[in-house]
Design an enzyme around this catalytic site. Structure first.
Site, PDB file in Angstrom:
ATOM      1  N   HIS A 134       0.825  -1.207   0.000  1.00 42.12           N
ATOM      2  CA  HIS A 134       0.000   0.000   0.000  1.00 42.12           C
ATOM      3  C   HIS A 134       0.856   1.251   0.000  1.00 42.12           C
ATOM      4  O   HIS A 134       2.085   1.184   0.104  1.00 42.12           O
ATOM      5  CB  HIS A 134      -0.981  -0.012   1.179  1.00 42.12           C
ATOM      6  CG  HIS A 134      -0.380  -0.017   2.546  1.00 42.12           C
ATOM      7  ND1 HIS A 134       0.071   1.128   3.169  1.00 42.12           N
ATOM      8  CD2 HIS A 134      -0.167  -1.036   3.423  1.00 42.12           C
ATOM      9  CE1 HIS A 134       0.515   0.819   4.378  1.00 42.12           C
ATOM     10  NE2 HIS A 134       0.392  -0.489   4.556  1.00 42.12           N
ATOM     11  N   CYS A 150       3.446  -4.852   6.519  1.00 41.27           N
ATOM     12  CA  CYS A 150       3.007  -4.489   5.173  1.00 41.27           C
ATOM     13  C   CYS A 150       4.152  -3.835   4.405  1.00 41.27           C
ATOM     14  O   CYS A 150       5.105  -3.334   4.984  1.00 41.27           O
ATOM     15  CB  CYS A 150       1.816  -3.531   5.228  1.00 41.27           C
ATOM     16  SG  CYS A 150       0.299  -4.336   5.791  1.00 41.27           S
TER      17      CYS A 150
END
Length: 192
Positions: A134, A150
């Site tokens: 992301h 992440c």
């Protein structure tokens, strides 16, 4: 008759990187030679190098600078892109709440959201891994291992990747010391 002189942007660009926190030049998006076996359209995450590669045909890849998981928080393995979101919301995990202190249960998507402008949701065996590729509202940390696992790219880079990647794309995440020698080397900045 007026004389128009060429304007150099180098000092401005350097100052902007300091103020806005853009990544250092070595982590800027570029096309590089790619020597692994993943098929075009696949994504490879090199956690040691702090790079994400989008595999192109003819032995090339687009290389993006990345923020990766800090020690003990990183994930490695094989997954697929099973969901894509523009300006995603963020639901902190219980582990993040314990480690990072008081966090809201949910943060709406937008410029202040730590998920950034786009997100690719990684699934393995039909289940959500809870790991994402992301954007970030902290581009100054590109090239560091500080996330909760992440993979983060600049908002501009994650938009570029999001627009290229197809649902079901293969994602290979190399854990620490799994990458061996460098995956690719610097090459052209031509982003065909």
């Amino acid at each position: 008759m007026s004389l128009i002189l060429p304007i150099t942007f180098e000092p401005f660009d350097r100052l902007r990187r300091q103020i806005v926190g853009e990544p250092f030049p070595g982590y800027q998006r570029q096309v590089v030679p790619y020597h692994r076996e993943e098929a075009p359209g696949s994504i490879l995450v090199d956690t040691d190098g702090r790079f994400v590669y989008y595999v192109l045909p003819e032995g090339r890849a687009i290389r993006y600078g990345a923020i990766v998981g800090e020690d003990g928080q990183s994930w490695s393995g094989v997954a697929t892109v099973a969901r894509k979101e523009e300006w995603p919301g963020w639901t902190p995990t219980e582990s993040e709440k314990r480690r990072l202190g008081p966090l809201p249960n949910y943060v709406e998507g937008g410029a202040r959201n730590p998920m950034g402008s786009r997100a690719l949701y990684l699934y393995a065996g039909g289940k959500d891994t809870l790991y994402r590729i992301h954007g970030t509202n902290q581009p100054e940390y590109i090239g560091h291992a500080i996330s909760s696992g992440c993979i983060r790219l600049t908002n501009e880079d994650v938009i570029d990747l999001y627009d290229r990647v197809k649902m079901g794309a293969l994602v290979v995440v190399l854990g620490p010391r799994e990458g061996g020698a460098r995956v690719a080397s610097a090459g052209s900045s031509d982003l065909n």
